[in-house]
Write a protein that holds these residues in place. Structure first.
Motif, short mmCIF file in Angstrom:
data_model
loop_
_atom_site.label_atom_id
_atom_site.label_comp_id
_atom_site.label_asym_id
_atom_site.label_seq_id
_atom_site.Cartn_x
_atom_site.Cartn_y
_atom_site.Cartn_z
N ASP A 128 9.46 -8.72 -14.22
CA ASP A 128 9.36 -8.87 -12.77
C ASP A 128 8.76 -7.64 -12.11
OD1 ASP A 128 9.71 -10.15 -10.32
OD2 ASP A 128 11.63 -9.16 -10.01
N GLY A 129 7.56 -7.29 -12.48
CA GLY A 129 6.88 -6.21 -11.81
C GLY A 129 7.44 -4.84 -12.12
N ALA A 130 8.41 -4.75 -13.00
CA ALA A 130 9.01 -3.46 -13.31
C ALA A 130 8.23 -2.80 -14.43
CB ALA A 130 10.47 -3.65 -13.70
N HIS A 131 8.42 -1.50 -14.53
CA HIS A 131 7.61 -0.75 -15.48
C HIS A 131 8.48 0.13 -16.35
CE1 HIS A 131 3.66 -1.78 -13.71
NE2 HIS A 131 4.42 -2.00 -12.65
N PRO A 132 8.29 0.08 -17.66
CA PRO A 132 9.05 0.94 -18.56
C PRO A 132 8.47 2.35 -18.55
CG PRO A 132 7.49 -0.37 -19.81
CD PRO A 132 7.36 -0.80 -18.37
N ARG A 150 4.06 6.21 -6.26
CA ARG A 150 4.26 6.09 -7.71
C ARG A 150 4.51 7.43 -8.39
NH1 ARG A 150 -0.27 1.45 -9.36
NH2 ARG A 150 0.82 -0.29 -8.32
N GLU A 151 4.18 8.53 -7.74
CA GLU A 151 4.34 9.83 -8.39
C GLU A 151 5.66 10.51 -8.05
OE1 GLU A 151 2.24 10.91 -10.65
OE2 GLU A 151 1.15 9.03 -10.33
N ARG A 186 0.83 -1.21 0.00
CA ARG A 186 0.00 0.00 0.00
C ARG A 186 0.86 1.26 0.00
NH1 ARG A 186 -3.18 1.14 4.17
NH2 ARG A 186 -2.35 -0.41 5.60
N VAL A 187 1.93 1.26 0.80
CA VAL A 187 2.81 2.42 0.81
C VAL A 187 3.48 2.59 -0.55
CG1 VAL A 187 4.95 3.32 1.78
CG2 VAL A 187 3.21 2.38 3.30
N GLY A 188 3.94 1.49 -1.15
CA GLY A 188 4.57 1.59 -2.45
C GLY A 188 3.66 2.19 -3.50
N ALA A 191 5.72 -2.26 -5.92
CA ALA A 191 4.42 -1.60 -5.89
C ALA A 191 4.52 -0.14 -6.32
CB ALA A 191 3.82 -1.69 -4.48
N ALA A 192 5.67 0.48 -6.06
CA ALA A 192 5.87 1.88 -6.46
C ALA A 192 6.22 2.01 -7.93
CB ALA A 192 6.97 2.50 -5.61
#
Length: 690
Positions: free
Chosen positions: A145-149, A104-105, A98-100, A128-129
């Protein structure tokens, strides 16, 4: 919790960041808590928007095993950080996620890693972030693995200790799962770097832990007749080092030793065994247990010399503590002690495990005149400079230097053979491989990217007119931050002609206008790289003042990639941005580099002018010659440090690593000097306005 974790309004200045610092904080005990809290304060003072995320119930393991004399439970009184959110719970893993999600911003998530048991929580929070780069999960082929470009926060792990001295295979896998997935890792000792790389870390920076001095006001050693009083302080974790010291004391009857601090059972046994030697009777005192801060100053004042028998250390805390209280230091000649103790000036250095050399040093310390001279040579340690360097490194790692949001990754070079086989021998260090190899490797990615394009997104009528004027003369070069290899540094030393030639070849590979002067190419390429990495908003709108005049190579290259620099031609001896009649705090970048760079006579003047002309987060890039005192206009390595100290007083932070590779290369350049009256190198300094 949602409101507290939501990032505030964007901080002022394009170089200011929204940063989440995750780790232990006050009032929890331990050096890591003090370090994390101080870090949050100083990042805020530097103009960043900082949120400190901590734990409701900390683990006891937050105290590193290898704590030094200056970092036990009662480390300095640091004020609690106002914007602290205690939203993490060890008993509830859902809080990690939840904290992650609420982070995200932000622009960067800085995780303070203390114990191996922290790794799963930190990894869950970063995932999560969406703060992890795109990597293939080794356990599930083909899965991301959960990473985001694209646009995402940068992830930086600050390791107080990568792995404990006694660890198991499972510990390495646990910590490696975290370090192998983040953007960058900071370690506090050179011996930690190979361990971090072995665990999968792709980008590791060694930055010395800034001092946390917990003792009271220094009163200086108390003068009294008798033998020289040595003090070994802190957690003595190496019985072998103490053993060598005690054996050497048998040949130096004019010294006594007090061992004060937390001792391991092995160290305690070693001291008891050696102290039973008749030659040491009555000369060894043991004060086992933690020394409270309110008693430390008095203990230091009762002794003449601080002795550091350790063969290795993760920080310089002990040297700073001794020098802060006027004590010379006797230490083993290994880093970081060898960098901080000036042999024969403010202490003595001896080779590791060399009992005869240590005995000789102890006999020398029995001379009251030598002790007096060493004590007079002790200077108060710089407590702010190391923090400024630490923040500069962290800021550089927190900026996305890999790729602009939305940039495509599909342009791999296929077939000109320029980089065939280059990457096979690349090591884990800065970019891997030698400089020429990295130049060739860059070609495989850069050639396909060097294409013409119009300037997009420029704001304002004047900006669009300037862009049209530039494009009417020549095609613009597409140059992204990811096109510039890591060995092109913001702060660097030029000591070998081959390095300048490498920079000129790389500039041609990138499609920049041709230059016949390799030294100018080296200076300009570093300046352009830091502008793109730190001050470019993607629209090439940074306000750049180039004091190199109309023939400046940097201005040619800056225009080629879409900037509109302002060039200043001067006929006087003291170039100054004051001639532009600019408003205070209105410029993004000021550049004063070779062949019209600074020298020993005008660098202070340039610093003063830039201190009022640059906005918060603005950059000053200068080059200065280094050489012996007889070389006209040149500065020595110590003079360069003096320039940085004055820059710090004017509100600047160094961008780069002077204390690491750069400092070593300055010394190497000096060792190759062929004349006593000529400069032997060139230093490029990049300073950011706080």
């Amino acid at each position: 919790m949602t409101d507290a974790l939501s990032p505030g309004p964007p901080p002022t200045g394009p170089a200011a960041l929204r940063i989440a610092v995750v780790g232990p904080t006050l009032p929890h005990p331990g050096a890591a808590a003090a370090h994390t809290t101080t870090l949050a304060h100083l990042l805020t003072d530097a103009g960043h928007d900082v949120t400190l995320v901590s734990w409701a119930n900390p683990r006891p393991a937050w105290r590193p095993r290898r704590a030094s004399a200056a970092t036990p439970e009662d480390v300095p009184a640091v004020l609690p950080f106002a914007r602290t959110v205690r939203a993490l719970s060890w008993a509830r893993p859902d809080t990690w996620v939840r904290v992650g999600r609420h982070l995200r911003e932000v622009d960067a998530v800085v995780v303070v890693h203390v114990a191996r048991a922290d790794a799963p929580a930190h990894l869950a929070l970063l995932r999560a972030a969406r703060a992890l780069p795109v990597v293939d999960a080794p356990s599930v082929p083909g899965r991301r693995d959960g990473a985001h470009p694209g646009a995402r926060a940068r992830s930086v792990v600050v390791c107080h200790e990568v792995l404990p001295a006694e660890h198991h295979v499972g510990d390495a896998r646990l910590v490696g799962a975290l370090l192998s997935r983040v953007d960058a890792v900071i370690v506090h000792a050179a011996e930690e770097e190979p361990t971090a790389h072995r665990l999968g870390a792709r980008r590791v920076r060694v930055v010395e832990l800034p001092p946390h001095l917990r003792a009271g006001e220094p009163s200086g050693p108390l003068s009294r007749p008798g033998p020289t009083r040595l003090l070994a302080l802190g957690r003595v974790h190496e019985p072998e080092g103490v053993d060598v010291l005690l054996r050497a004391m048998r040949a130096a009857p004019d010294v006594t030793l007090t061992v004060a601090g937390e001792l391991t059972s092995a160290t305690r046994g070693t001291i008891a065994h050696r102290a039973a030697d008749p030659a040491l009777a009555g000369r060894v005192e043991v004060r086992d247990g933690h020394v409270p801060a309110d008693e430390l100053a008095a203990l230091l004042a009762e002794h003449d010399v601080l002795v550091l028998p350790h063969r290795s250390a993760t920080t310089s805390q002990d040297v700073a503590l001794g020098h802060a209280h006027g004590l010379p230091v006797l230490a083993v000649g290994v880093a970081p002690f060898s960098h901080l103790v000036h042999d024969g000036v403010d202490g003595l250095l001896v080779p590791p495990d060399d009992e005869p050399a240590l005995a000789a040093a102890l006999r020398r310390l029995g001379d009251p005149e030598l002790r007096r001279r060493l004590a007079e040579g002790v200077q108060a340690p710089d407590l702010s400079g190391p923090w400024a360097h630490y923040l500069g490194t962290l800021e550089a790692l927190s900026v996305d230097t890999d790729q602009h949001p939305g940039a495509d990754d599909e342009d791999e070079d296929e077939g000109d053979g320029v980089g065939d086989g280059v990457g096979e021998d690349a090591g884990p260090g800065r970019g891997g491989g030698s400089r020429p190899a990295r130049v060739r490797a860059a070609a495989t990615h850069a050639v396909a990217r060097t294409v013409a394009r119009p300037v997009a997104g420029a704001t304002g009528r004047a900006r669009r007119a300037a862009a049209r004027a530039v494009t009417s003369r020549r095609r613009l070069v597409t140059l992204r931050r990811s096109d510039l290899p890591e060995w092109v540094l913001a702060t660097d030393v030029l000591g070998e002609p081959d390095e300048a030639d490498d920079a000129r070849r790389l500039a041609r590979i990138l499609g920049l206008p041709r230059s016949l002067d390799s030294v100018s190419a080296w200076a300009a390429l570093g300046a352009l790289a830091v502008i793109l990495r730190v001050r470019d908003d993607g629209r090439r709108s940074a306000v750049i003042v180039d004091e190199g005049g109309s023939r400046s190579l940097l201005s040619r290259w800056a225009r080629a990639v879409g900037f509109a620099p302002v060039e200043i031609d001067f006929t006087g001896a003291q170039p100054s941005v004051a001639a532009l009649d600019v408003d205070t705090g209105s410029l993004d970048v000021i550049v004063r580099i070779h062949p019209d760079g600074c020298d020993a006579d005008d660098v202070d003047h340039v610093l003063e002018q830039a201190s009022w002309a640059l906005r918060s987060g603005g950059l000053l890039v200068v080059t200065v010659p280094i050489g012996p005192r007889a070389a006209e206009g040149a500065l020595g390595p110590a003079d360069v440090r003096g320039v940085l100290a004055r820059a710090h007083d004017l509100g600047f932070v160094l961008v780069g690593d002077l204390d690491g590779d750069v400092n070593a290369r300055m010394r190497e350049a000096g060792s190759r000097a062929r004349a006593d009256d000529a400069a032997y190198g060139l230093v490029r300094l990049t300073l950011r306005r706080r």
